[in-house]
Design a protein around this motif. Structure first.
Motif, PDB file in Angstrom:
ATOM      1  N   GLU A 138      10.159  -4.100   5.997  1.00 13.59           N
ATOM      2  CA  GLU A 138      11.136  -3.942   5.066  1.00 13.59           C
ATOM      3  C   GLU A 138      12.287  -2.590   5.412  1.00 13.59           C
ATOM      4  O   GLU A 138      12.153  -1.661   5.531  1.00 13.59           O
ATOM      5  CB  GLU A 138      10.728  -4.066   3.822  1.00 13.59           C
ATOM      6  N   TYR A 139      13.541  -3.086   5.271  1.00 13.25           N
ATOM      7  CA  TYR A 139      14.673  -1.981   5.370  1.00 13.25           C
ATOM      8  C   TYR A 139      15.203  -1.658   4.126  1.00 13.25           C
ATOM      9  O   TYR A 139      15.657  -2.629   3.499  1.00 13.25           O
ATOM     10  CB  TYR A 139      15.842  -2.419   6.517  1.00 13.25           C
ATOM     11  N   ARG A 140      15.039  -0.455   3.634  1.00 12.77           N
ATOM     12  CA  ARG A 140      15.459  -0.130   2.429  1.00 12.77           C
ATOM     13  C   ARG A 140      16.659   0.708   2.541  1.00 12.77           C
ATOM     14  O   ARG A 140      16.655   1.456   3.319  1.00 12.77           O
ATOM     15  CB  ARG A 140      14.303   0.383   1.730  1.00 12.77           C
ATOM     16  N   THR A 141      17.611   0.669   1.562  1.00 15.49           N
ATOM     17  CA  THR A 141      18.715   1.336   1.497  1.00 15.49           C
ATOM     18  C   THR A 141      18.542   2.729   0.483  1.00 15.49           C
ATOM     19  O   THR A 141      18.230   2.598  -0.549  1.00 15.49           O
ATOM     20  CB  THR A 141      19.864   0.690   1.025  1.00 15.49           C
ATOM     21  N   THR A 142      18.982   3.723   1.055  1.00 15.16           N
ATOM     22  CA  THR A 142      18.612   5.132   0.226  1.00 15.16           C
ATOM     23  C   THR A 142      19.906   5.390  -0.400  1.00 15.16           C
ATOM     24  O   THR A 142      21.197   4.603  -0.629  1.00 15.16           O
ATOM     25  CB  THR A 142      18.434   6.231   1.114  1.00 15.16           C
ATOM     26  N   ALA A 143      19.884   6.217  -1.378  1.00 19.30           N
ATOM     27  CA  ALA A 143      20.972   6.957  -2.088  1.00 19.30           C
ATOM     28  C   ALA A 143      22.177   7.114  -1.243  1.00 19.30           C
ATOM     29  O   ALA A 143      23.567   6.716  -1.664  1.00 19.30           O
ATOM     30  CB  ALA A 143      20.757   7.949  -3.126  1.00 19.30           C
ATOM     31  N   ASP A 144      22.236   7.709  -0.195  1.00 28.00           N
ATOM     32  CA  ASP A 144      23.118   8.099   0.680  1.00 28.00           C
ATOM     33  C   ASP A 144      23.624   6.776   1.621  1.00 28.00           C
ATOM     34  O   ASP A 144      24.429   7.073   2.653  1.00 28.00           O
ATOM     35  CB  ASP A 144      22.929   9.335   1.492  1.00 28.00           C
ATOM     36  N   GLY A 145      23.032   5.527   1.520  1.00 23.11           N
ATOM     37  CA  GLY A 145      23.289   4.399   2.217  1.00 23.11           C
ATOM     38  C   GLY A 145      22.609   4.172   3.529  1.00 23.11           C
ATOM     39  O   GLY A 145      22.901   3.283   4.274  1.00 23.11           O
ATOM     40  N   ALA A 146      21.512   5.183   3.900  1.00 22.02           N
ATOM     41  CA  ALA A 146      20.928   5.016   5.158  1.00 22.02           C
ATOM     42  C   ALA A 146      19.719   3.850   4.740  1.00 22.02           C
ATOM     43  O   ALA A 146      19.525   3.439   3.759  1.00 22.02           O
ATOM     44  CB  ALA A 146      20.374   6.528   5.542  1.00 22.02           C
ATOM     45  N   ARG A 147      19.563   3.261   5.913  1.00 22.96           N
ATOM     46  CA  ARG A 147      18.580   2.031   5.961  1.00 22.96           C
ATOM     47  C   ARG A 147      17.266   2.592   6.294  1.00 22.96           C
ATOM     48  O   ARG A 147      17.314   3.140   7.629  1.00 22.96           O
ATOM     49  CB  ARG A 147      19.245   0.882   6.793  1.00 22.96           C
ATOM     50  N   VAL A 148      16.319   2.728   5.615  1.00 23.19           N
ATOM     51  CA  VAL A 148      15.050   3.124   6.059  1.00 23.19           C
ATOM     52  C   VAL A 148      13.942   2.244   6.209  1.00 23.19           C
ATOM     53  O   VAL A 148      13.503   1.114   5.186  1.00 23.19           O
ATOM     54  CB  VAL A 148      14.558   4.037   4.757  1.00 23.19           C
ATOM     55  N   PRO A 149      13.383   1.906   7.543  1.00 24.53           N
ATOM     56  CA  PRO A 149      12.412   0.960   7.451  1.00 24.53           C
ATOM     57  C   PRO A 149      11.237   1.425   7.051  1.00 24.53           C
ATOM     58  O   PRO A 149      10.705   2.588   7.491  1.00 24.53           O
ATOM     59  CB  PRO A 149      12.332   0.876   9.202  1.00 24.53           C
ATOM     60  N   VAL A 150      10.486   0.503   6.431  1.00 28.58           N
ATOM     61  CA  VAL A 150       9.055   0.780   5.726  1.00 28.58           C
ATOM     62  C   VAL A 150       8.152  -0.235   6.175  1.00 28.58           C
ATOM     63  O   VAL A 150       8.293  -1.621   5.854  1.00 28.58           O
ATOM     64  CB  VAL A 150       9.119   1.051   4.193  1.00 28.58           C
ATOM     65  N   LEU A 151       7.077  -0.232   6.697  1.00 29.64           N
ATOM     66  CA  LEU A 151       6.056  -0.785   6.892  1.00 29.64           C
ATOM     67  C   LEU A 151       4.962  -1.261   5.898  1.00 29.64           C
ATOM     68  O   LEU A 151       4.726  -0.036   5.012  1.00 29.64           O
ATOM     69  CB  LEU A 151       5.089  -0.380   8.043  1.00 29.64           C
ATOM     70  N   GLU A 152       5.048  -2.505   5.190  1.00 28.29           N
ATOM     71  CA  GLU A 152       4.184  -2.586   4.306  1.00 28.29           C
ATOM     72  C   GLU A 152       2.798  -3.642   4.763  1.00 28.29           C
ATOM     73  O   GLU A 152       3.009  -4.337   5.350  1.00 28.29           O
ATOM     74  CB  GLU A 152       4.661  -3.539   3.155  1.00 28.29           C
ATOM     75  N   ALA A 153       1.776  -3.237   4.209  1.00 29.02           N
ATOM     76  CA  ALA A 153       0.290  -3.934   4.760  1.00 29.02           C
ATOM     77  C   ALA A 153      -0.430  -4.464   3.302  1.00 29.02           C
ATOM     78  O   ALA A 153      -0.415  -3.303   2.575  1.00 29.02           O
ATOM     79  CB  ALA A 153      -0.411  -3.345   5.650  1.00 29.02           C
ATOM     80  N   ARG A 154      -0.687  -5.371   3.239  1.00 24.06           N
ATOM     81  CA  ARG A 154      -1.569  -5.790   2.185  1.00 24.06           C
ATOM     82  C   ARG A 154      -2.553  -7.015   2.307  1.00 24.06           C
ATOM     83  O   ARG A 154      -2.237  -7.738   3.519  1.00 24.06           O
ATOM     84  CB  ARG A 154      -0.757  -6.212   1.018  1.00 24.06           C
ATOM     85  N   MET A 155      -3.579  -7.043   1.817  1.00 26.19           N
ATOM     86  CA  MET A 155      -4.607  -8.004   1.980  1.00 26.19           C
ATOM     87  C   MET A 155      -5.486  -8.359   0.723  1.00 26.19           C
ATOM     88  O   MET A 155      -5.050  -7.784  -0.168  1.00 26.19           O
ATOM     89  CB  MET A 155      -5.871  -7.415   2.837  1.00 26.19           C
ATOM     90  N   ASN A 156      -6.120  -9.410   0.863  1.00 26.79           N
ATOM     91  CA  ASN A 156      -6.699 -10.140  -0.372  1.00 26.79           C
ATOM     92  C   ASN A 156      -8.299  -9.717  -0.493  1.00 26.79           C
ATOM     93  O   ASN A 156      -8.972 -10.241  -0.965  1.00 26.79           O
ATOM     94  CB  ASN A 156      -6.616 -11.584  -0.553  1.00 26.79           C
ATOM     95  N   ARG A 157      -8.440  -8.983   0.461  1.00 30.95           N
ATOM     96  CA  ARG A 157     -10.082  -8.602   0.637  1.00 30.95           C
ATOM     97  C   ARG A 157     -10.046  -7.192   1.229  1.00 30.95           C
ATOM     98  O   ARG A 157      -8.769  -6.819   1.833  1.00 30.95           O
ATOM     99  CB  ARG A 157     -10.854  -9.233   1.729  1.00 30.95           C
ATOM    100  N   GLU A 158     -11.149  -6.311   1.137  1.00 36.03           N
ATOM    101  CA  GLU A 158     -11.159  -4.871   1.647  1.00 36.03           C
ATOM    102  C   GLU A 158     -11.306  -5.006   3.043  1.00 36.03           C
ATOM    103  O   GLU A 158     -12.011  -5.683   3.765  1.00 36.03           O
ATOM    104  CB  GLU A 158     -12.262  -4.363   0.989  1.00 36.03           C
TER     105      GLU A 158
END
Length: 300
Positions: A138-158
């Motif tokens: 996901e690319y998120r926009t910071t307060a100064d307008g920069a686009r920051v890539p963030v990797l998200e990982a999630r599971m339904n089990r450990e």
């Protein structure tokens, strides 16, 4: 200390939670090991990136919502206590009747079920809400307008997972561990990548995500500006070709290797990324699928 021991302690070292003796042992190893020094530098850069992320303000009504939930649970527990006391007194009053009706009471669906004698309230089972499992960018926009890539990982089990970074054009260097740990059911792990992009100086990061022994490769571009059309001519191994496409279109591509990395050829003019990927994979055992902002190359 061995390299494996030091790398497992790098997060605690950067956080400053190691004892003084253990910290000195880690630093002594880092002074004599160039590979662990590089990994420590990347880990420190990621910690700096985490500390620089904008703080999320809680909702204004958060305290009121929490107290409403607490009061509701308190009333529910008081009501259960009154019901339990009534059942205790009632059991003593009807003991003689239960003796006479012993035959029926012995049946699981007989008198006991009809009158509710001996029934114990079952506590509600708390189960995590299912989430869309996988790894996402996901690319998120910071307060100064920069686009920051963030990797998200999630599971339904450990599950145990690891993220490694492979420097461009350096096949001899072992990929550097960016993050490793356990994913918990219904919980999201967020890994910011902007600092790693700046540190590496690359237009596209090559990341290897491993989940319980199964790996996939993520080509993560800086993400600005994206190109809708591009012209390319290339002949390369599939992995290198996908990296070039991610760079040309500045769009993330995920590749799930099936053990084969064919030599591919591409020659397109003013083509979309989807058209370029379709032509690139002609004659191979791979197909392309879109998943949000990701393009995924998977086995047919």
């Amino acid at each position: 200390m061995r390299c494996e021991q030091v790398r497992s302690l790098l997060n605690d070292y950067c956080e400053g939670s190691l004892s003084e003796a253990m910290r000195e042992r880690v630093e002594a190893h880092l002074r004599g090991c160039a590979a662990c020094q590089r990994e420590a530098q990347f880990t420190q850069a990621i910690w700096r990136g985490l500390s620089a992320m904008p703080e999320v303000a809680p909702p204004a009504d958060l305290h009121a919502r929490i107290m409403t939930h607490v009061r509701a649970n308190t009333r529910a527990r008081e009501a259960q206590g009154r019901i339990a006391l009534w059942r205790w007194a009632g059991a003593a009053a009807v003991a003689a009747g239960l003796f006479i009706m012993g035959f029926f009471a012995a049946q699981s669906d007989g008198v006991q079920a009809a009158f509710g004698f001996g029934a114990k309230p079952k506590p509600p089972v708390q189960t995590p809400q299912p989430v869309q499992a996988g790894v996402f960018l996901e690319y998120r926009t910071t307060a100064d307008g920069a686009r920051v890539p963030v990797l998200e990982a999630r599971m339904n089990r450990e599950a145990t997972a690891e993220l490694r970074y492979a420097p461009e054009g350096d096949a001899k260097t072992e990929p550097i561990v960016v993050w490793s740990g356990r994913l918990l059911p219904g919980k999201t792990v967020e890994i910011p990548l902007q600092t790693l992009l700046h540190t590496s100086g690359e237009r596209v990061l090559t990341l290897r995500w491993t989940l319980e022994g199964q790996s996939r490769v993520l080509y993560v571009p800086a993400g600005y500006p994206q190109a809708k059309l591009a012209s390319l001519r290339l002949q390369a191994k599939l992995g290198d070709a996908l990296r070039q496409l991610a760079s040309a279109y500045q769009t993330p591509i995920e590749w799930v290797p099936n053990g084969e990395e064919p030599l591919v050829v591409l020659d397109v003019q003013d083509a979309t990324l989807e058209d370029a990927l379709q032509k690139l994979l002609i004659g191979s055992n791979y197909a392309v699928k879109r998943h949000g902002d990701f393009w995924r190359v998977v086995s047919r």
